[in-house]
Design a protein around this motif. Structure first.
Motif, PDB file in Angstrom:
ATOM      1  N   SER A   5       0.838  -1.205   0.000  1.00  0.00           N
ATOM      2  CA  SER A   5       0.000   0.000   0.000  1.00  0.00           C
ATOM      3  C   SER A   5       0.869   1.250   0.000  1.00  0.00           C
ATOM      4  CB  SER A   5      -0.917  -0.013   1.228  1.00  0.00           C
ATOM      5  OG  SER A   5      -1.655   1.183   1.316  1.00  0.00           O
ATOM      6  N   ASN A  38       2.272   1.860  -3.404  1.00  0.00           N
ATOM      7  CA  ASN A  38       1.251   2.426  -4.273  1.00  0.00           C
ATOM      8  C   ASN A  38       1.118   3.936  -4.046  1.00  0.00           C
ATOM      9  OD1 ASN A  38      -1.150   2.056  -6.137  1.00  0.00           O
ATOM     10  ND2 ASN A  38      -2.201   2.890  -4.335  1.00  0.00           N
ATOM     11  N   ASP A  43      -4.290  -6.449  -2.485  1.00  0.00           N
ATOM     12  CA  ASP A  43      -4.883  -5.811  -3.663  1.00  0.00           C
ATOM     13  C   ASP A  43      -4.084  -6.139  -4.920  1.00  0.00           C
ATOM     14  OD1 ASP A  43      -6.000  -4.047  -5.572  1.00  0.00           O
ATOM     15  OD2 ASP A  43      -6.603  -2.671  -3.985  1.00  0.00           O
ATOM     16  N   LYS A  78      -4.283  -4.786  -7.706  1.00  0.00           N
ATOM     17  CA  LYS A  78      -3.874  -3.563  -8.414  1.00  0.00           C
ATOM     18  C   LYS A  78      -2.478  -3.132  -7.974  1.00  0.00           C
ATOM     19  CE  LYS A  78      -7.534  -1.416  -7.086  1.00  0.00           C
ATOM     20  NZ  LYS A  78      -8.555  -0.360  -6.846  1.00  0.00           N
ATOM     21  N   TYR A  79      -2.176  -3.280  -6.681  1.00  0.00           N
ATOM     22  CA  TYR A  79      -0.849  -2.928  -6.189  1.00  0.00           C
ATOM     23  C   TYR A  79       0.208  -3.843  -6.801  1.00  0.00           C
ATOM     24  CZ  TYR A  79      -3.447  -0.467  -2.462  1.00  0.00           C
ATOM     25  OH  TYR A  79      -4.289   0.344  -1.754  1.00  0.00           O
ATOM     26  N   ARG A  80      -0.115  -5.110  -6.893  1.00  0.00           N
ATOM     27  CA  ARG A  80       0.848  -6.076  -7.427  1.00  0.00           C
ATOM     28  C   ARG A  80       1.119  -5.820  -8.907  1.00  0.00           C
ATOM     29  NH1 ARG A  80      -0.794 -11.976  -5.107  1.00  0.00           N
ATOM     30  NH2 ARG A  80       1.390 -12.343  -5.599  1.00  0.00           N
ATOM     31  N   ASN A  81       0.087  -5.457  -9.637  1.00  0.00           N
ATOM     32  CA  ASN A  81       0.252  -5.190 -11.056  1.00  0.00           C
ATOM     33  C   ASN A  81       0.979  -3.862 -11.291  1.00  0.00           C
ATOM     34  OD1 ASN A  81      -0.548  -6.042 -13.906  1.00  0.00           O
ATOM     35  ND2 ASN A  81      -1.367  -3.951 -13.821  1.00  0.00           N
ATOM     36  N   ARG A  82       0.624  -2.857 -10.500  1.00  0.00           N
ATOM     37  CA  ARG A  82       1.216  -1.528 -10.685  1.00  0.00           C
ATOM     38  C   ARG A  82       2.720  -1.539 -10.404  1.00  0.00           C
ATOM     39  NH1 ARG A  82      -0.929   4.154  -7.903  1.00  0.00           N
ATOM     40  NH2 ARG A  82       0.037   5.543  -9.453  1.00  0.00           N
ATOM     41  N   TYR A 122       4.058 -10.055 -12.681  1.00  0.00           N
ATOM     42  CA  TYR A 122       2.754  -9.567 -13.122  1.00  0.00           C
ATOM     43  C   TYR A 122       2.957  -8.630 -14.306  1.00  0.00           C
ATOM     44  CZ  TYR A 122      -0.156 -11.427  -9.382  1.00  0.00           C
ATOM     45  OH  TYR A 122      -0.852 -12.265  -8.552  1.00  0.00           O
ATOM     46  N   ASN A 172       0.393  -6.687 -16.857  1.00  0.00           N
ATOM     47  CA  ASN A 172      -0.970  -6.365 -17.270  1.00  0.00           C
ATOM     48  C   ASN A 172      -1.956  -7.403 -16.732  1.00  0.00           C
ATOM     49  OD1 ASN A 172      -2.953  -4.813 -18.498  1.00  0.00           O
ATOM     50  ND2 ASN A 172      -2.766  -5.879 -20.472  1.00  0.00           N
ATOM     51  N   TYR A 173      -1.848  -7.666 -15.430  1.00  0.00           N
ATOM     52  CA  TYR A 173      -2.722  -8.576 -14.687  1.00  0.00           C
ATOM     53  C   TYR A 173      -2.572 -10.031 -15.112  1.00  0.00           C
ATOM     54  CZ  TYR A 173      -4.923  -4.377 -12.876  1.00  0.00           C
ATOM     55  OH  TYR A 173      -5.147  -3.172 -12.263  1.00  0.00           O
TER      56      TYR A 173
END
Length: 624
Positions: free
Chosen positions: A482, A485, A514, A516-520, A615, A617-618
């Motif tokens: 987090s 991010n 999350d 999204k955090y892993r992908n970002r 990761y 793009n997901y």
């Protein structure tokens, strides 16, 4: 001709009870600490469990590795009992001449256990001092209490606990810890693993201080020492004089497939009435075991075309060491050539010891503690340990990112600190002399504030920033990701700023982390396997599985297939003693590549294969 014997079911042992409130809950003792054991029922939530036991979610997560909000019916959750609870703990008044070691033996725990119960004991003890101790048997323990380290869960009255000692033909030296020494540096000096030192010294954490005396096993000195009191463990057989026997080629081999099929629990699960729109599903553990079983049998069927003849005995081990003990008494084990399984840690350790006694090689396809390999040359551990995977991570980072800013985030828990030290030491050692390295040593930092500002101050805006987070703690990992991010949010216009997080495969169990955090952060992690259904081997496997069972495979089916293909073909090609040829035994599999190496003389083999996954793009993509 291929021979496969059908399912052998042994209905032995007790079903685990469930309780609605802590006053009636089963109590288990783990490493000297007492816990209520809550068996998850339909409708249970973490919030409800914390309310029932008057604890908090953070404590539940810390005490139960891999626990998340996604609970499963039948799941076991440990809730620590406060040492001030006089129903489960006593106070002991230190007498003149008593030592912590003597007190630990009296109350059947270890010195680290006493220190964990009494944080003030770091400076020793004195006569008249009161300390907390766990209540033991002879009526003091709650009725129905289970000592988790007992080798067998019995369905009759407990026999008096036997006392065991271990004899080592290798010498054991005593090392006095010097200033600035770490457990990892000492292990490296003596060429043994940190796990070995911790097991030999009854250590529950990697923390050591100047003046501590550690027992260290040193190889090839031929005298006997009988010091280690393992009252809470099954005594392993003496395999120090292990000599490879001449291999034997048989017309037909015997293989035991030992899986927790949990048939009785699955019958109850399948017999429940369905609600509207509800789909009937197998008991989760039964599903995993059955999928593995299907893949393994498909491998045996495929190898029969190459001339392999094998009898496969399938046993329902449940989660019960008593059941396993009775399985090993069956007449077929007099000529058994290989054991595959089981799944749960306690049953794994017990089965490995029985295999050593009968000189049967055992393959562990599921995650297990590294200490199962110690002084047992019959064990093949297929799942690489986090230490091994972290070594591979550091090697990959130095090879591909040495010209970037490398940062390691220091975790808080004792178990994670061992990973942290291992990663830091390996990086700092291997970066020496590297041409073009951005850092001469790794940058160390804590997680900092939840705002991410502390992490933001150590970023370099002109290069990629690699953050290594060596933790398996959900709370810590969630907080760190987090924060990263938020760091990205603070720098929306920094075109050249790039952040990559390196974690562990265990994070895949965290449903609350999350995505999204892993992908970002393009999160990378090391694994011993990677399943790619689009590969040539993956496509062939899917077609074969569909043709055989009329359904699609999953990761457990693939795991069963790979282990079956690899080890059954090793038996067929090299005979009963395939150890001497296993290093050269290579074949294309669906998701595994095996690279078994002996961890130390006289011990078993661990799979040293490491691949790097990220990761993108997901989507998970293998990069090495």
């Amino acid at each position: 001709m291929k021979k496969i014997i059908g399912l052998v079911i042994i209905l032995i042992g007790l079903a685990l009870p469930t309780f609605a409130q802590p006053d009636n809950a089963v109590v288990e003792t783990v490493d000297g600490k007492k816990y209520y054991v809550h068996i998850v029922e339909q409708g249970n939530t973490l919030y409800g469990i914390q309310q029932l036991y008057k604890t908090n979610v953070e404590t539940l997560l810390a005490e139960n590795k891999g626990l998340s909000a996604d609970l499963t019916v039948g799941q076991k959750i440990f809730i620590p009992i406060k040492v001030t609870d006089d129903a489960h703990y006593n106070k002991h008044v230190v007498a003149e001449g008593e030592t912590l070691y003597g007190i630990s033996k009296k109350y059947k725990c270890s010195v680290p256990d006493l220190k964990a119960l009494n944080p003030s004991l770091t400076d020793g003890i004195s006569p008249g001092q009161e300390i907390f101790v766990p209540k033991t048997g002879s009526g003091a323990a709650q009725v129905g209490e289970v000592i988790q380290s007992d080798p067998i869960v019995k369905d009759t009255v407990e026999d008096p606990e036997p006392k065991y000692t271990v004899s080592y033909t290798d010498s054991i030296v005593e090392h006095t810890v010097l200033k600035h020494e770490t457990l990892y540096s000492i292990a490296k000096r003596y060429m043994v693993s940190t796990d070995t030192i911790m097991a030999l010294n009854d250590m529950r954490s990697i923390r050591i201080k100047k003046g501590d005396i550690l027992k260290i096993p040193v190889k090839n000195v031929n005298y006997e020492v009988i010091e280690k009191d393992l009252t809470e463990l099954v005594s392993p057989p003496d395999t120090s004089e292990f000599i490879y026997k001449a291999t034997e080629f048989k017309e037909s081999y015997s293989v035991a497939l030992m899986l927790p099929l949990m048939l009785s629990k699955n019958d109850r699960e399948m017999g429940r009435p369905l609600k509207l729109n509800q789909v009937r599903e197998m008991y989760p553990t039964t599903k995993i075991a059955f999928d593995f079983y299907q893949g393994f049998l498909l491998a045996a069927d495929s190898l029969s075309n190459a001339g392999l003849s094998v009898d496969i005995y399938v046993y329902d081990t449940k989660r019960d060491t008593s059941t396993i003990g009775k399985i090993f008494d069956q007449p077929e084990f007099a000529t058994m050539d290989l054991v595959v399984g089981p799944l749960y840690p306690r049953t794994i350790k017990y089965t490995a010891i029985l295999c050593a006694e009968k000189q049967i090689r055992i393959v562990l396809p599921f995650n297990s503690d590294a200490d199962v390999l110690y002084q047992n040359p019959y064990v093949y551990k297929g799942v690489a340990s986090n230490m091994t995977l972290l070594d591979g991570t550091i090697d990959y980072i130095i090879e591909n990112h040495k010209h970037h800013n490398i940062i390691i985030v220091k975790p808080r828990s004792a178990s994670d600190l061992a990973l942290y030290e291992r990663a830091r030491e390996r990086f700092n050692q291997k970066i020496k002399g590297q041409i073009g390295a951005y850092n001469v040593s790794i940058v160390e930092t804590g997680a900092g504030s939840s705002s991410g500002r502390d992490l933001n101050t150590i970023l370099k805006k002109d290069t990629t920033n690699i953050f290594i987070i060596p933790s398996t703690n959900l709370t810590f990992v969630s907080s760190a990701m987090s924060s990263l991010n938020k760091v990205c949010n603070m720098n929306p216009y920094s075109k050249n700023l790039n952040i990559i997080a390196f974690g562990l495969e265990d994070w895949n169990k965290f449903n609350d982390l999350d995505i999204k955090y892993r992908n970002r952060t393009k999160q990378h992690y090391a694994s011993y396997r990677f399943l790619n259904y689009d590969s040539e081997q993956g496509v062939k496997f899917i077609h074969a599985f569909r043709g055989h069972y009329g359904t699609d495979p999953n990761v457990y089916s693939s795991q069963g297939f790979d282990y079956g293909m690899y080890f059954l073909s090793a038996l067929h090609l090299y005979g009963t003693n395939f150890d001497l040829s296993i290093a050269q035994h290579q074949m294309k599999l669906t998701q595994n590549e095996f690279n078994f190496r002996i961890v130390q003389d006289g011990s078993g083999r661990e799979n040293q294969r490491v691949c790097i996954v990220k990761y993108d793009n997901y989507k998970l993509v293998q990069v090495k």
